[in-house]
Scaffold this motif. Structure first.
Motif, PDB file in Angstrom:
ATOM      1  N   GLU A 109       0.831  -1.209   0.000  1.00 14.04           N
ATOM      2  CA  GLU A 109       0.000   0.000   0.000  1.00 14.04           C
ATOM      3  C   GLU A 109       0.865   1.258   0.000  1.00 14.04           C
ATOM      4  N   SER A 110       1.971   1.232   0.747  1.00 22.78           N
ATOM      5  CA  SER A 110       2.840   2.417   0.822  1.00 22.78           C
ATOM      6  C   SER A 110       3.570   2.706  -0.487  1.00 22.78           C
ATOM      7  N   LEU A 111       3.632   1.707  -1.375  1.00 18.41           N
ATOM      8  CA  LEU A 111       4.288   1.903  -2.673  1.00 18.41           C
ATOM      9  C   LEU A 111       3.442   2.739  -3.635  1.00 18.41           C
ATOM     10  N   PHE A 112       2.139   2.766  -3.426  1.00 16.34           N
ATOM     11  CA  PHE A 112       1.249   3.509  -4.314  1.00 16.34           C
ATOM     12  C   PHE A 112       1.371   5.012  -4.043  1.00 16.34           C
ATOM     13  N   VAL A 113       1.558   5.787  -5.088  1.00 14.12           N
ATOM     14  CA  VAL A 113       1.639   7.244  -4.955  1.00 14.12           C
ATOM     15  C   VAL A 113       0.247   7.818  -4.755  1.00 14.12           C
ATOM     16  N   LYS A 114      -0.701   7.354  -5.575  1.00  9.08           N
ATOM     17  CA  LYS A 114      -2.069   7.859  -5.507  1.00  9.08           C
ATOM     18  C   LYS A 114      -2.811   7.183  -4.358  1.00  9.08           C
ATOM     19  N   LYS A 115      -3.348   8.001  -3.459  1.00  9.52           N
ATOM     20  CA  LYS A 115      -4.091   7.504  -2.307  1.00  9.52           C
ATOM     21  C   LYS A 115      -5.539   8.015  -2.375  1.00  9.52           C
ATOM     22  N   PRO A 116      -6.521   7.359  -1.781  1.00 10.52           N
ATOM     23  CA  PRO A 116      -6.393   6.078  -1.093  1.00 10.52           C
ATOM     24  C   PRO A 116      -6.245   4.930  -2.090  1.00 10.52           C
ATOM     25  N   VAL A 117      -5.741   3.804  -1.586  1.00 10.21           N
ATOM     26  CA  VAL A 117      -5.541   2.612  -2.413  1.00 10.21           C
ATOM     27  C   VAL A 117      -6.647   1.613  -2.089  1.00 10.21           C
ATOM     28  N   SER A 118      -7.261   1.067  -3.108  1.00  7.62           N
ATOM     29  CA  SER A 118      -8.342   0.102  -2.860  1.00  7.62           C
ATOM     30  C   SER A 118      -7.767  -1.242  -2.411  1.00  7.62           C
ATOM     31  N   ASP A 119      -8.564  -1.981  -1.654  1.00 10.76           N
ATOM     32  CA  ASP A 119      -8.154  -3.323  -1.222  1.00 10.76           C
ATOM     33  C   ASP A 119      -7.907  -4.225  -2.423  1.00 10.76           C
ATOM     34  N   ASP A 120      -8.700  -4.031  -3.482  1.00  9.20           N
ATOM     35  CA  ASP A 120      -8.529  -4.848  -4.691  1.00  9.20           C
ATOM     36  C   ASP A 120      -7.162  -4.631  -5.320  1.00  9.20           C
ATOM     37  N   ASP A 121      -6.723  -3.369  -5.369  1.00  6.44           N
ATOM     38  CA  ASP A 121      -5.410  -3.072  -5.951  1.00  6.44           C
ATOM     39  C   ASP A 121      -4.278  -3.673  -5.122  1.00  6.44           C
ATOM     40  N   ILE A 122      -4.403  -3.567  -3.801  1.00  2.00           N
ATOM     41  CA  ILE A 122      -3.382  -4.145  -2.920  1.00  2.00           C
ATOM     42  C   ILE A 122      -3.350  -5.661  -3.091  1.00  2.00           C
ATOM     43  N   CYS A 123      -4.529  -6.258  -3.105  1.00  4.69           N
ATOM     44  CA  CYS A 123      -4.650  -7.711  -3.250  1.00  4.69           C
ATOM     45  C   CYS A 123      -4.055  -8.190  -4.575  1.00  4.69           C
ATOM     46  N   MET A 124      -4.357  -7.465  -5.654  1.00 10.17           N
ATOM     47  CA  MET A 124      -3.851  -7.857  -6.964  1.00 10.17           C
ATOM     48  C   MET A 124      -2.321  -7.833  -6.991  1.00 10.17           C
ATOM     49  N   LYS A 125      -1.729  -6.779  -6.431  1.00 10.22           N
ATOM     50  CA  LYS A 125      -0.268  -6.673  -6.424  1.00 10.22           C
ATOM     51  C   LYS A 125       0.357  -7.715  -5.498  1.00 10.22           C
ATOM     52  N   TYR A 126      -0.298  -7.972  -4.366  1.00  7.26           N
ATOM     53  CA  TYR A 126       0.207  -9.005  -3.459  1.00  7.26           C
ATOM     54  C   TYR A 126       0.293 -10.346  -4.195  1.00  7.26           C
ATOM     55  N   TYR A 127      -0.786 -10.706  -4.889  1.00  5.44           N
ATOM     56  CA  TYR A 127      -0.795 -11.992  -5.585  1.00  5.44           C
ATOM     57  C   TYR A 127       0.128 -12.001  -6.795  1.00  5.44           C
ATOM     58  N   THR A 128       0.403 -10.845  -7.366  1.00  6.87           N
ATOM     59  CA  THR A 128       1.372 -10.779  -8.458  1.00  6.87           C
ATOM     60  C   THR A 128       2.766 -11.099  -7.917  1.00  6.87           C
ATOM     61  N   TYR A 129       3.139 -10.435  -6.825  1.00  4.15           N
ATOM     62  CA  TYR A 129       4.434 -10.745  -6.188  1.00  4.15           C
ATOM     63  C   TYR A 129       4.486 -12.213  -5.787  1.00  4.15           C
ATOM     64  N   TRP A 130       3.456 -12.622  -5.044  1.00  6.45           N
ATOM     65  CA  TRP A 130       3.487 -13.958  -4.445  1.00  6.45           C
ATOM     66  C   TRP A 130       3.518 -15.065  -5.498  1.00  6.45           C
ATOM     67  N   SER A 131       2.726 -14.926  -6.554  1.00  4.31           N
ATOM     68  CA  SER A 131       2.661 -16.004  -7.550  1.00  4.31           C
ATOM     69  C   SER A 131       4.009 -16.215  -8.230  1.00  4.31           C
ATOM     70  N   ILE A 132       4.711 -15.133  -8.508  1.00  2.00           N
ATOM     71  CA  ILE A 132       6.017 -15.261  -9.171  1.00  2.00           C
ATOM     72  C   ILE A 132       7.054 -15.828  -8.207  1.00  2.00           C
ATOM     73  N   ILE A 133       7.104 -15.302  -6.994  1.00  2.00           N
ATOM     74  CA  ILE A 133       8.123 -15.745  -6.037  1.00  2.00           C
ATOM     75  C   ILE A 133       7.839 -17.165  -5.555  1.00  2.00           C
ATOM     76  N   HIS A 134       6.584 -17.457  -5.254  1.00  2.00           N
ATOM     77  CA  HIS A 134       6.217 -18.811  -4.838  1.00  2.00           C
ATOM     78  C   HIS A 134       6.473 -19.812  -5.974  1.00  2.00           C
ATOM     79  N   GLY A 135       6.174 -19.394  -7.204  1.00  2.00           N
ATOM     80  CA  GLY A 135       6.431 -20.268  -8.354  1.00  2.00           C
ATOM     81  C   GLY A 135       7.905 -20.608  -8.493  1.00  2.00           C
ATOM     82  N   LEU A 136       8.765 -19.620  -8.353  1.00  2.00           N
ATOM     83  CA  LEU A 136      10.206 -19.835  -8.450  1.00  2.00           C
ATOM     84  C   LEU A 136      10.707 -20.724  -7.311  1.00  2.00           C
ATOM     85  N   ILE A 137      10.201 -20.485  -6.108  1.00  2.00           N
ATOM     86  CA  ILE A 137      10.565 -21.336  -4.964  1.00  2.00           C
ATOM     87  C   ILE A 137      10.127 -22.775  -5.217  1.00  2.00           C
TER      88      ILE A 137
END
Length: 201
Positions: free
Chosen positions: A140-168
């Motif tokens: 959430e702190s990475l987003f310049v434009k505030k407020p940040v929706s839960d959907d946007d945070i969730c989407m980015k979380y799963y983007t990070y996680w899917s790539i890193i978890h996949g590599l692991i």
């Protein structure tokens, strides 16, 4: 120490002994080899005594999952707190996640169902949510434009996680076909930086 306190302490010690024995068996033989009988043999107790502390094997798996998330949360918190800038925090936290997966392979396999026949333990534990919340706050702190929706945070979380978890997962499941640590670190950092840069583009 009174008798009541002594009994409680002995119970907690026995419970810890059971969990440690289960983890020891898994580290030697893998998750598929774990059974209540093997745990009892390992600590030289009878199987019925184990059932006084845990109703079944799933109860032991749940506690070990909780233990794994506590270790992961500590590692991620320390990584986050060692940096000032949100982008640096994000990279450090995901690298800590990566390092946890290989330093605690058995925990990671259980927590995320990697290379297991089935994973009956749900990741809806408070300890698991704590890990997700720490990562979400920095996202959430990475987003310049505030407020940040839960959907946007969730989407980015799963983007990070899917790539890193996949590599692991690729590296855990195919340890002999693993790319070098240097290449893995470069892929990991490139992926994290790429996702971070995409947040405000």
């Amino acid at each position: 120490m009174g008798s009541k306190e002594r009994i409680l302490r002995l119970k907690e010690e026995t419970r810890t002994k059971i969990l440690d024995a289960a983890l020891d068996i898994v580290q030697k033989e893998g998750w598929q080899s774990l059974s209540m009988r093997k745990i009892a043999d390992e600590i030289e107790y009878t199987a019925p005594i184990i059932y006084e502390y845990f109703p079944n094997k799933e109860g032991i798996l749940l506690e070990l999952t909780r233990r794994g998330y506590l270790i992961l949360a500590k590692d991620i918190r320390e990584a986050r707190d060692s940096h000032q800038l949100p982008a640096d925090k994000m990279e450090a936290m995901w690298i800590a996640y990566w390092n946890f997966a290989f330093a605690n392979k058995e925990f990671y396999q259980l927590m995320y169902g990697v290379d297991m026949v089935c994973c009956t333990v749900k990741n809806s534990l408070a300890e698991a949510e704590n890990v997700g919340n720490m990562l979400a706050e920095v996202i959430e702190s990475l987003f310049v434009k505030k407020p940040v929706s839960d959907d946007d945070i969730c989407m980015k979380y799963y983007t990070y996680w899917s790539i890193i978890h996949g590599l692991i997962s690729i590296n855990l499941v195919r340890p002999n076909g693993r790319t070098t640590d240097d290449i893995n670190q470069q892929i990991l950092k490139d992926a994290i930086k790429g996702i971070t840069l995409s947040i405000n583009s």
